[in-house]
Design a protein around this motif. Structure first.
Motif, PDB file in Angstrom:
ATOM      1  N   VAL A   3      -7.998  47.525  63.010  1.00 32.41           N
ATOM      2  CA  VAL A   3      -7.446  46.597  62.011  1.00 32.41           C
ATOM      3  C   VAL A   3      -7.191  45.234  62.636  1.00 32.41           C
ATOM      4  CG1 VAL A   3      -5.491  46.149  60.476  1.00 32.41           C
ATOM      5  CG2 VAL A   3      -6.459  48.447  60.617  1.00 32.41           C
ATOM      6  N   SER A   4      -6.657  45.221  63.855  1.00 33.65           N
ATOM      7  CA  SER A   4      -6.381  43.948  64.526  1.00 33.65           C
ATOM      8  C   SER A   4      -7.675  43.198  64.817  1.00 33.65           C
ATOM      9  CB  SER A   4      -5.610  44.192  65.827  1.00 33.65           C
ATOM     10  OG  SER A   4      -4.375  44.823  65.561  1.00 33.65           O
ATOM     11  N   ASN A  18     -11.057  38.727  63.671  1.00 33.06           N
ATOM     12  CA  ASN A  18     -12.430  38.307  63.392  1.00 33.06           C
ATOM     13  C   ASN A  18     -12.498  37.458  62.121  1.00 33.06           C
ATOM     14  OD1 ASN A  18     -15.410  38.541  63.862  1.00 33.06           O
ATOM     15  ND2 ASN A  18     -15.297  39.544  61.877  1.00 33.06           N
ATOM     16  N   LYS A  19     -11.708  37.799  61.092  1.00 39.26           N
ATOM     17  CA  LYS A  19     -11.675  37.015  59.856  1.00 39.26           C
ATOM     18  C   LYS A  19     -11.098  35.625  60.113  1.00 39.26           C
ATOM     19  CE  LYS A  19     -13.430  39.882  56.913  1.00 39.26           C
ATOM     20  NZ  LYS A  19     -14.717  39.559  56.230  1.00 39.26           N
ATOM     21  N   VAL A  20     -10.077  35.539  60.947  1.00 34.43           N
ATOM     22  CA  VAL A  20      -9.482  34.238  61.253  1.00 34.43           C
ATOM     23  C   VAL A  20     -10.470  33.366  62.018  1.00 34.43           C
ATOM     24  CG1 VAL A  20      -7.624  33.063  62.504  1.00 34.43           C
ATOM     25  CG2 VAL A  20      -7.136  35.143  61.215  1.00 34.43           C
ATOM     26  N   ILE A  21     -11.177  33.964  62.986  1.00 38.34           N
ATOM     27  CA  ILE A  21     -12.169  33.212  63.759  1.00 38.34           C
ATOM     28  C   ILE A  21     -13.312  32.757  62.854  1.00 38.34           C
ATOM     29  CG2 ILE A  21     -13.853  33.366  65.627  1.00 38.34           C
ATOM     30  CD1 ILE A  21     -11.936  35.274  67.047  1.00 38.34           C
ATOM     31  N   TYR A  22     -13.734  33.627  61.945  1.00 30.17           N
ATOM     32  CA  TYR A  22     -14.818  33.270  61.021  1.00 30.17           C
ATOM     33  C   TYR A  22     -14.397  32.107  60.119  1.00 30.17           C
ATOM     34  CZ  TYR A  22     -17.911  33.557  56.982  1.00 30.17           C
ATOM     35  OH  TYR A  22     -18.774  33.245  55.966  1.00 30.17           O
ATOM     36  N   LEU A  49      -2.897  37.748  57.676  1.00 22.12           N
ATOM     37  CA  LEU A  49      -3.679  38.453  58.700  1.00 22.12           C
ATOM     38  C   LEU A  49      -2.947  38.465  60.044  1.00 22.12           C
ATOM     39  CD1 LEU A  49      -7.249  37.060  57.877  1.00 22.12           C
ATOM     40  CD2 LEU A  49      -6.329  39.316  57.330  1.00 22.12           C
ATOM     41  N   TYR A  50      -2.372  37.334  60.413  1.00 15.16           N
ATOM     42  CA  TYR A  50      -1.610  37.280  61.671  1.00 15.16           C
ATOM     43  C   TYR A  50      -0.390  38.213  61.605  1.00 15.16           C
ATOM     44  CZ  TYR A  50      -4.017  33.416  64.012  1.00 15.16           C
ATOM     45  OH  TYR A  50      -4.927  32.647  64.675  1.00 15.16           O
ATOM     46  N   THR A  51       0.253  38.274  60.448  1.00 11.18           N
ATOM     47  CA  THR A  51       1.442  39.123  60.316  1.00 11.18           C
ATOM     48  C   THR A  51       1.079  40.596  60.447  1.00 11.18           C
ATOM     49  OG1 THR A  51       2.447  37.463  58.864  1.00 11.18           O
ATOM     50  CG2 THR A  51       3.402  39.671  58.822  1.00 11.18           C
ATOM     51  N   ILE A  52      -0.081  40.971  59.918  1.00 13.62           N
ATOM     52  CA  ILE A  52      -0.529  42.366  60.079  1.00 13.62           C
ATOM     53  C   ILE A  52      -0.671  42.712  61.552  1.00 13.62           C
ATOM     54  CG2 ILE A  52      -2.505  43.897  59.734  1.00 13.62           C
ATOM     55  CD1 ILE A  52      -2.920  42.683  57.023  1.00 13.62           C
ATOM     56  N   SER A  91       1.436  30.636  59.220  1.00 10.64           N
ATOM     57  CA  SER A  91       0.685  30.390  57.982  1.00 10.64           C
ATOM     58  C   SER A  91       0.530  28.914  57.666  1.00 10.64           C
ATOM     59  CB  SER A  91       1.385  31.075  56.803  1.00 10.64           C
ATOM     60  OG  SER A  91       2.660  30.497  56.565  1.00 10.64           O
ATOM     61  N   GLY A  92       1.149  28.031  58.460  1.00 15.65           N
ATOM     62  CA  GLY A  92       1.070  26.606  58.162  1.00 15.65           C
ATOM     63  C   GLY A  92       1.902  26.201  56.968  1.00 15.65           C
ATOM     64  N   ALA A  93       2.943  26.984  56.637  1.00 18.52           N
ATOM     65  CA  ALA A  93       3.764  26.680  55.471  1.00 18.52           C
ATOM     66  C   ALA A  93       4.483  25.348  55.627  1.00 18.52           C
ATOM     67  CB  ALA A  93       4.778  27.810  55.235  1.00 18.52           C
TER      68      ALA A  93
END
Length: 348
Positions: free
Chosen positions: A319-320, A325-329, A285-288, A241-243
């Motif tokens: 779901v994956s 796709n959301k992360v790439i967008y 999203l990555y955690t899912i 997440s870049g925390a």
């Protein structure tokens, strides 16, 4: 009186007295000794050694006297109490670091000539607006070093904005390069006071026998596999997440829109910045995807019903695919870079 009639010893004595320099005329004097003494007095009255300057005292120690008559430098921190509630400025934290730096300088240079060569000061905007205008300060945080040779306050050296993120590390080098004075080691306050440390030691000593017994019996929270599973998920989320970037850079969760201050921005378009909410969204999203993969490889393989396995795998893939796709967008929206698929040349 005729000098020829004077005895030789008296004449010799008179000539020696005339040739000897006058102690009153030749005794060296410090033109700003009075101002240095006053600054040292104000310094001793401050717990951290930081002197609060106003428009009047600034004129007394700086602008009302020409530069050649000053033998000291002023390191000035510009502050504004009404802006302390804005977390993006970090004024309270920077002011605390500035005080710690001043206290360390005094501790390392006490009763040495360096103590009277550099004075740490601060100016508050509400009571000294003329001083802000004198230095041309229109944004905060801001720190200026006024050296003895500076005639115009606006010609003084200003600390670069990038150095405020590591003030305690960059400020000593800045001072030494401009003044030749060494700040010395920074005396950081301990994490726990003596009273707190004593309480912690007492609690550990009292609880030690009970903790040892539970560890030997295998009846502790650390023996629970669910705890380790939750910690693994947290570490995974924290890493993707870049925390760590948000903590180091002290990034806000969101910011106000520059064109419409009533609107909040959670996703910043540009590759040079990432808001906290944006990182958490990507990490979620990555955690899912990671949890679905872990469930499929550790739990789903134990299910004997093939239809259930296939149904869950199909749903997990959908779901994956949606999450990736959301992360790439988002990455394409922020940076302009896209991801393209290519068939192997042998398939053409």
């Amino acid at each position: 009186m005729n000098l020829r009639t004077l005895p030789f010893p008296i004449l010799t004595t008179l000539l020696l007295l005339l040739l000897l320099p006058s102690p009153i005329r030749s005794s060296p004097t410090n033109p700003d000794a009075e101002r240095v003494s006053e600054l040292l007095s104000l310094q001793s009255q401050s717990p951290s050694g930081v002197i609060r300057l106003t428009d009047q005292t600034l004129a007394r120690f700086l602008t009302s006297h020409p530069s050649p008559s000053r033998s000291y430098s002023l390191l000035i921190f510009f502050d504004a109490l009404q802006l302390h509630d804005k977390p993006e400025l970090h004024l309270q934290s920077l002011r605390s670091q500035f005080s710690l730096l001043s206290k360390s300088f005094l501790s390392n240079n006490l009763r040495t000539p360096s103590q009277s060569k550099l004075f740490f000061c601060d100016i508050e905007f509400k009571h000294s607006q003329s001083s802000f205008a004198l230095f041309g300060v229109n944004s905060l945080p801001h720190v200026r070093l006024v050296s003895p040779h500076v005639l115009n306050p606006q010609d003084s050296d200003a600390i670069d904005q990038a150095d405020f993120s590591r003030l305690l590390d960059s400020m000593p080098d800045f001072i030494e390069s401009r003044t030749g004075l060494s700040v010395g080691p920074i005396h950081r306050p301990p994490v726990l006071s003596r009273t707190q440390l004593s309480c912690v030691v007492a609690v550990v000593l009292v609880a030690a026998p009970f903790l040892v017994k539970r560890v030997l019996d295998g009846n502790t929270l650390l023996h629970n596999p669910l705890l380790w599973m939750a910690m693994s998920v947290f570490v995974y989320f924290f890493s993707v997440s870049g925390a760590m970037h948000n903590i180091i850079r002290k990034m806000p969760m969101f910011m106000a829109d520059r064109n419409d201050p009533s609107r909040l921005v959670f996703f910043y378009q540009g590759s040079g910045m990432q808001l906290g909410a944006e990182g958490f969204a990507v990490g979620f999203l990555y955690t899912i995807v990671g949890l679905l993969l872990a469930f499929a490889t550790n739990v789903l393989v134990r299910v004997r019903n093939v239809a259930v396995q296939r149904g869950f795998m199909f749903a997990a893939l959908l779901v994956s695919f949606w999450a990736v796709n959301k992360v790439i967008y988002l990455d394409n929206w922020k940076t302009g870079y896209g991801i393209h698929g290519f068939w192997p040349s042998a398939w053409n």
